[in-house]
Design a protein around this motif. Structure first.
Motif, PDB file in Angstrom:
ATOM      1  N   THR A  55      -1.750  -4.149  -5.840  1.00 59.91           N
ATOM      2  CA  THR A  55      -2.314  -3.323  -4.769  1.00 59.91           C
ATOM      3  C   THR A  55      -3.274  -4.156  -3.932  1.00 59.91           C
ATOM      4  OG1 THR A  55      -2.188  -1.390  -6.224  1.00 59.91           O
ATOM      5  CG2 THR A  55      -3.573  -1.191  -4.264  1.00 59.91           C
ATOM      6  N   SER A  56      -3.175  -4.050  -2.625  1.00 60.87           N
ATOM      7  CA  SER A  56      -4.046  -4.836  -1.745  1.00 60.87           C
ATOM      8  C   SER A  56      -5.453  -4.258  -1.720  1.00 60.87           C
ATOM      9  CB  SER A  56      -3.481  -4.853  -0.325  1.00 60.87           C
ATOM     10  OG  SER A  56      -3.580  -3.564   0.265  1.00 60.87           O
TER      11      SER A  56
ATOM     12  N   ASP B 275      -7.195  -3.759   0.936  1.00 60.33           N
ATOM     13  CA  ASP B 275      -7.254  -2.784   2.029  1.00 60.33           C
ATOM     14  C   ASP B 275      -6.790  -1.408   1.561  1.00 60.33           C
ATOM     15  OD1 ASP B 275      -8.224  -4.672   3.800  1.00 60.33           O
ATOM     16  OD2 ASP B 275      -6.236  -5.245   4.521  1.00 60.33           O
ATOM     17  N   SER B 276      -5.762  -1.396   0.704  1.00 64.42           N
ATOM     18  CA  SER B 276      -5.284  -0.123   0.169  1.00 64.42           C
ATOM     19  C   SER B 276      -6.346   0.515  -0.720  1.00 64.42           C
ATOM     20  CB  SER B 276      -4.000  -0.346  -0.630  1.00 64.42           C
ATOM     21  OG  SER B 276      -3.565   0.861  -1.229  1.00 64.42           O
TER      22      SER B 276
ATOM     23  N   ASP C  51     -11.118 -11.526   1.365  1.00 62.71           N
ATOM     24  CA  ASP C  51     -11.147 -10.211   0.718  1.00 62.71           C
ATOM     25  C   ASP C  51     -12.586  -9.805   0.415  1.00 62.71           C
ATOM     26  OD1 ASP C  51      -8.335  -9.851   0.599  1.00 62.71           O
ATOM     27  OD2 ASP C  51      -8.231 -11.133  -1.170  1.00 62.71           O
TER      28      ASP C  51
END
Length: 327
Positions: A47-48, A50-51, A80
């Motif tokens: 999972t990123s 941003d997500s 990040d």
């Protein structure tokens, strides 16, 4: 930072102790009688960031608070961490982010962010020793003593579970009110009343290849712990001792097992019989399966109770087979 509890935590160290800290932290941050909360498990390999941030900013329709258990924080790169810091400056106050890892380089950007915006919690065996010291102090404050054999037996019967140990000590202080010393027979008698089964009974049923009995003990421990991950911790504790015992017995003989692992004389003969029922390769295979199962439960890819039942039945079956974990 304000005086309120932070919204961001980094927990590093022993997986079992880390889970205990997370359970304690959740109860501290969100008392169940005050708020409904939802736990979401995130793997940053899949999972990123941003997500994750998007989910954290979104208000849950199911609960007032959200707790994100975030694995693999080492995947966060420099950019990040910059985006994460922007979120930390203006966070959603209904979302808690709990990052967890076995270890994380001190130079990693998340370490600096925690110093500025959150809290880092190190979970190692020193933590457990400090907690055990507090239990010893509780006994001393009541002007009592507990014999070494009694303490060993208490640890064995509770699987080293600090909450259960604390509950037993509270009862023991009442039970032996007319005695200055808490001895092993007192612990044995009281623990038999409080605990129908313990992890020794589970591994004993597995050693005897009795899946029906193993499932019966598992169901009891599952209800006692309230979660599959908690039961995994107890099973891991006992399997690890059996593995260590096999190694010690091979190098120094069986007589050294009780002394090195601090096995209570009340349990030593049974423990040695149980040890002899397992092969080293069998225990090592069980560790691998347990590690894989623990990870899948924490990432929410398996139904905890069903997966653990399959694992227990597989170990306790006369012929060893790989558990059917797809549920």
């Amino acid at each position: 930072m304000s005086n309120r509890s932070p919204l961001f935590f980094l927990l590093v160290g022993d997986p079992f102790l880390r889970q205990r800290k997370i359970e304690f932290l959740i109860k501290k941050l969100i008392p169940s009688e005050k708020h409904l909360y939802e736990i979401l498990k995130i793997d940053l390999k899949e999972t990123s960031l941003d997500s994750l941030i998007g989910q954290a900013r979104s208000f849950s329709m199911m609960a007032e608070k959200q707790i994100f258990l975030v694995r693999e924080p080492k995947e966060l790169k420099k950019d990040d961490c910059e985006r994460l810091e922007a979120y930390m400056k203006k966070p959603a106050d209904w979302s808690y982010l709990l990052f967890e890892a076995d270890q994380l380089d001190e130079r990693h950007g998340l370490q600096a962010l925690m110093k500025k915006y959150g809290e880092k919690i190190v979970c190692d065996m020193n933590d457990k020793r400090r907690d055990l010291d507090l239990l010893h102090q509780k006994i001393k404050q009541e002007n009592r003593q507990m014999t070494r054999e009694a303490w060993q037996l208490l640890e064995e019967r509770t699987g080293g579970h600090l909450t259960l140990m604390d509950a037993c000590i509270e009862k023991l202080l009442i039970y032996v009110s007319e005695k200055d010393v808490i001895d092993a027979p007192a612990v044995l008698q009281l623990s038999d009343k409080l605990l129908a089964y313990d992890t020794f009974d589970l591994t004993n049923a597995i050693a005897e290849k009795n899946p029906k009995k193993a499932l019966e003990v598992f169901e009891y421990l599952y209800q006692l712990e309230g979660s599959g991950i908690g039961v995994i911790g107890l099973i891991n504790w006992q399997l690890k001792r059996l593995w260590q015992a096999k190694v010690i017995a091979k190098e120094k003989g069986e007589r050294a097992v009780g002394q090195n692992l601090r096995i209570s004389p009340y349990r030593l003969s049974g423990f040695l019989r149980q040890m002899a029922s397992f092969q080293l390769t069998e225990l090592e295979h069980a560790f691998d399966e347990l590690f894989d199962l623990d990870w899948k439960l924490k990432t929410g890819t398996l139904n905890g109770r069903i997966a653990l039942e399959a694992f227990i039945v597989s170990l306790a079956s006369p012929r060893q087979r790989t558990p059917a974990l797809s549920v």
